[in-house]
Design a protein around this motif. Structure first.
Motif, short mmCIF file in Angstrom:
data_model
loop_
_atom_site.label_atom_id
_atom_site.label_comp_id
_atom_site.label_asym_id
_atom_site.label_seq_id
_atom_site.Cartn_x
_atom_site.Cartn_y
_atom_site.Cartn_z
N GLY A 93 -63.47 27.20 -55.28
CA GLY A 93 -63.12 25.78 -55.26
C GLY A 93 -64.16 24.93 -55.96
O GLY A 93 -65.28 24.76 -55.46
N MET A 130 -67.28 19.31 -53.67
CA MET A 130 -68.18 20.03 -52.76
C MET A 130 -68.66 21.35 -53.37
O MET A 130 -69.84 21.67 -53.32
N ASP A 148 -62.16 28.26 -59.85
CA ASP A 148 -61.10 27.33 -59.44
C ASP A 148 -59.74 27.85 -59.89
O ASP A 148 -59.62 28.47 -60.95
N GLN A 149 -58.74 27.55 -59.08
CA GLN A 149 -57.38 28.00 -59.42
C GLN A 149 -56.82 27.25 -60.63
O GLN A 149 -55.93 27.74 -61.30
N ASN A 183 -58.95 18.93 -61.74
CA ASN A 183 -57.48 19.04 -61.90
C ASN A 183 -56.81 17.92 -61.11
O ASN A 183 -57.41 17.29 -60.25
N SER A 185 -58.66 16.93 -54.26
CA SER A 185 -58.92 15.65 -53.58
C SER A 185 -60.02 14.85 -54.25
O SER A 185 -60.20 13.67 -53.95
N SER A 186 -60.77 15.49 -55.13
CA SER A 186 -61.96 14.82 -55.68
C SER A 186 -61.69 14.08 -56.98
O SER A 186 -62.54 13.31 -57.42
N ARG A 197 -64.15 6.16 -55.59
CA ARG A 197 -64.19 6.40 -54.15
C ARG A 197 -65.17 5.40 -53.54
O ARG A 197 -66.10 4.94 -54.21
N VAL A 198 -65.00 5.13 -52.25
CA VAL A 198 -65.87 4.17 -51.56
C VAL A 198 -67.15 4.86 -51.09
O VAL A 198 -67.10 5.93 -50.50
N ALA A 256 -57.84 32.65 -56.17
CA ALA A 256 -58.17 33.68 -55.17
C ALA A 256 -57.01 33.78 -54.20
O ALA A 256 -56.57 32.77 -53.64
N LEU A 298 -54.56 14.49 -51.25
CA LEU A 298 -54.49 15.03 -49.89
C LEU A 298 -55.84 14.96 -49.18
O LEU A 298 -56.87 15.29 -49.76
N PHE A 345 -63.18 17.69 -44.78
CA PHE A 345 -63.94 16.45 -45.06
C PHE A 345 -63.16 15.19 -44.68
O PHE A 345 -63.65 14.08 -44.86
N PHE A 401 -66.51 12.25 -49.79
CA PHE A 401 -67.03 12.12 -51.16
C PHE A 401 -68.44 11.52 -51.19
O PHE A 401 -69.31 11.98 -51.92
N LYS A 402 -68.63 10.47 -50.40
CA LYS A 402 -69.92 9.76 -50.45
C LYS A 402 -71.09 10.67 -50.08
O LYS A 402 -72.22 10.44 -50.45
C1 LIG Z 1 -56.78 9.58 -51.26
C2 LIG Z 1 -58.18 9.92 -50.91
C3 LIG Z 1 -59.12 8.91 -50.81
C4 LIG Z 1 -60.42 9.21 -50.44
N1 LIG Z 1 -61.34 8.21 -50.38
C5 LIG Z 1 -62.62 8.49 -50.08
C6 LIG Z 1 -63.60 7.48 -50.12
O1 LIG Z 1 -63.31 6.33 -50.47
N2 LIG Z 1 -64.88 7.80 -49.80
C7 LIG Z 1 -65.23 9.06 -49.43
O2 LIG Z 1 -66.40 9.29 -49.12
N3 LIG Z 1 -64.32 10.06 -49.42
C8 LIG Z 1 -63.04 9.81 -49.74
N4 LIG Z 1 -62.11 10.80 -49.76
C9 LIG Z 1 -62.49 12.15 -49.38
C10 LIG Z 1 -63.07 12.95 -50.53
O3 LIG Z 1 -62.45 12.62 -51.75
C11 LIG Z 1 -62.90 14.42 -50.19
O4 LIG Z 1 -63.55 14.65 -48.95
C12 LIG Z 1 -63.51 15.34 -51.23
O5 LIG Z 1 -63.05 15.02 -52.52
C13 LIG Z 1 -63.17 16.78 -50.88
O6 LIG Z 1 -63.69 17.61 -51.90
P1 LIG Z 1 -63.50 19.17 -51.86
O7 LIG Z 1 -64.33 19.71 -52.96
O8 LIG Z 1 -63.72 19.67 -50.48
O9 LIG Z 1 -61.93 19.42 -52.13
P2 LIG Z 1 -61.10 19.37 -53.50
O10 LIG Z 1 -61.54 18.28 -54.37
O11 LIG Z 1 -59.66 19.39 -53.14
O12 LIG Z 1 -61.48 20.72 -54.22
C14 LIG Z 1 -60.99 21.97 -53.81
C15 LIG Z 1 -60.82 22.82 -55.05
O13 LIG Z 1 -60.51 24.14 -54.63
C16 LIG Z 1 -59.61 24.70 -55.55
N5 LIG Z 1 -58.92 25.81 -54.89
C17 LIG Z 1 -58.13 25.73 -53.80
N6 LIG Z 1 -57.64 26.94 -53.48
C18 LIG Z 1 -58.14 27.80 -54.39
C19 LIG Z 1 -57.99 29.20 -54.60
N7 LIG Z 1 -57.20 29.93 -53.81
N8 LIG Z 1 -58.64 29.78 -55.63
C20 LIG Z 1 -59.44 29.04 -56.45
N9 LIG Z 1 -59.60 27.71 -56.30
C21 LIG Z 1 -58.97 27.09 -55.29
C22 LIG Z 1 -58.69 23.54 -55.89
O14 LIG Z 1 -58.00 23.74 -57.10
C23 LIG Z 1 -59.67 22.37 -55.94
O15 LIG Z 1 -60.11 22.12 -57.26
C24 LIG Z 1 -60.79 10.54 -50.15
C25 LIG Z 1 -59.85 11.56 -50.27
C26 LIG Z 1 -58.56 11.27 -50.66
C27 LIG Z 1 -57.56 12.37 -50.79
#
Ligand SMILES: Cc1cc2nc3c(=O)[nH]c(=O)nc-3n(C[C@H](O)[C@H](O)[C@H](O)COP(=O)(O)OP(=O)(O)OC[C@H]3O[C@@H](n4cnc5c(N)ncnc54)[C@H](O)[C@@H]3O)c2cc1C
Length: 376
Positions: A10, A14, A34-35, A40, A44-45, A50-51, A173, A310, A336, A341-342
């Motif tokens: 992923g 994060m 990454d998938q 992409n 969610s990122s 983002r705030v 994966a 999401l 998360f 994000f912050k």
């Molecule tokens: C609408 C919205 C508004 C938000 N606003 C805020 C905000 O204002 N302030 C704040 O602090 N936070 C905010 N957040 C939260 C923050 O954006 C998320 O907590 C953060 O982006 C999560 O990041 P992540 O890396 O965990 O997940 P993701 O960004 O979803 O990354 C996961 C990655 O894993 C990959 N993946 C998944 N399954 C597989 C697999 N089987 N094989 C290979 N790769 C895979 C996916 O393709 C993806 O790229 C918001 C979230 C959303 C959705």
């Protein structure tokens, strides 16, 4: 088949932040998978902004994490010579929703309690400071800001690559197995990566890898609307703040010429594979209604863009960070809950330390993967 010291599933904010911090503190081989591609459309990122905020109601714990995280964002900005965090007030507008009014007031009190600046503005003061708003009362969090989200994500990923991380895109994966005591990931073409340590940061897809008895996560569908004002300057920082009002939030025209408006978190569960990725007319109407009440001149602005994204929600809205209790070479960073994000640089640094078997540097007991999320 390939072998590596560390594999991360992923490359969202994060996974990319963790890869970046790992690449700075160890010479071990690191593969980030990454998938799809980095940044992409489904993760969610990947969004314009983002705030960032210190305001967390009475939850001083997150305020203190935000204070630490801000320093790391600033370090990253200095190191890369890029602006990623645009300073802005957060205006906590009092409306009719009791729960959110309470959150606003408690945020104000918490900032005061720990000796930080914050203001309590009555209508007249508010009209003077932010004439775009219509409200009787609002508090400020002057430490807030707008994170340029996609830019930050691409920065972490490209800096990690620069420091030697191998990025594999378009590898999905499908399962994790243990082979010869090593965590191994496989895709549907039979490609395998065997790692000494494996970190899962798969955002809303994390359920595909979570073992039984770990904190559950529910993906939920959120809708983001970008309204394009006629006079963009009047709605850009510092003239227009980030705002919270009655379960909605807004982000000034930063990184774009439109103001983002969204509900704080709709709780309809969804499947990341089949989630409806276009917005509903009811959501447009709800956002316009909110604007009519609090920022009337923006309520008829053109809807310039929209996006569905999401959240990965845990029941207690706390993150999940740590080792698998049964397979200590597998680690997780998920859940998360719409507010991660912050904290990305802080979480990336913590996960990097955990992957290396070191102390995380902050108290992460609240984020335990096998906690009881209904206990708090
Ligand atoms: C609408 C919205 C508004 C938000 N606003 C805020 C905000 O204002 N302030 C704040 O602090 N936070 C905010 N957040 C939260 C923050 O954006 C998320 O907590 C953060 O982006 C999560 O990041 P992540 O890396 O965990 O997940 P993701 O960004 O979803 O990354 C996961 C990655 O894993 C990959 N993946 C998944 N399954 C597989 C697999 N089987 N094989 C290979 N790769 C895979 C996916 O393709 C993806 O790229 C918001 C979230 C959303 C959705």
């Amino acid at each position: 088949m390939s072998e590596t010291d560390i594999c991360i599933i992923g490359a969202g904010i994060m996974g990319s932040a963790t890869a970046y911090y790992l690449s700075k503190i160890t010479n071990k081989q690191i593969i980030l998978v990454d998938q799809y591609n980095v940044a992409n459309d489904y993760c969610s990122s990947n969004d314009i902004n983002r705030v960032f905020r210190y305001a967390y109601g009475k939850d001083e714990f997150y305020t203190r994490l935000a204070i630490q995280s801000r320093k790391l964002w600033q370090q990253l900005e200095q190191e890369t010579n890029l602006q990623l965090l645009i300073p802005s007030d957060l205006l906590l507008v009092q409306g009719t929703d009791k729960e959110w009014n309470m959150f606003n007031e408690e945020s104000h009190k918490t900032l005061q309690k720990i000796g930080l600046e914050t203001e309590d503005l009555e209508r007249k003061q508010l009209e003077k400071r932010y004439p775009q708003f219509n409200a009787e009362r609002a508090f400020t969090d002057p430490y807030a800001g707008i994170l340029l989200a996609s830019k930050a994500l691409l920065t972490f990923a490209s800096e990690a690559k620069k420091h030697g991380v191998k990025l594999i895109e378009n590898m999905r994966a499908t399962r994790i197995t243990i082979q010869n005591d090593r965590p191994t990931i496989e895709d549907s073409n039979g490609n395998r990566i065997i790692a000494k340590r494996l970190l899962v940061t798969a955002g809303p897809w994390s359920n595909n890898f979570i073992r039984k008895n770990l904190v559950e996560m529910t993906p939920t569908r959120q809708q983001l609307l970008y309204f394009n004002p006629q006079d963009t300057q009047l709605y850009a920082p510092p003239r227009f703040p980030v705002f919270f009002a009655d379960q909605f939030y807004g982000i000034p025209a930063a990184g774009t010429d439109a103001v983002k408006v969204s509900h704080m978190g709709r709780d309809t569960p969804t499947d990341p594979e089949t989630a409806e990725r276009s917005i509903d007319q009811e959501e447009v109407d709800a956002c316009r209604e909110l604007l009519r009440r609090f920022i009337p001149k923006l309520s008829n602005a053109r809807l310039a863009m929209s996006k569905v994204c999401l959240y990965d929600m845990t029941r207690d809205k706390d993150f999940v960070l740590g080792h698998d209790p049964e397979e200590s070479d597998i680690l997780y960073g998920y859940g998360f809950s719409g507010h991660g994000f912050k904290f990305a640089p802080l979480i990336g640094r913590v996960l990097a330390q955990l992957v290396l078997g070191n102390e995380p540097g902050i108290d992460i007991s609240r984020f335990n993967p096998d906690r009881n999320p209904t206990a708090r």
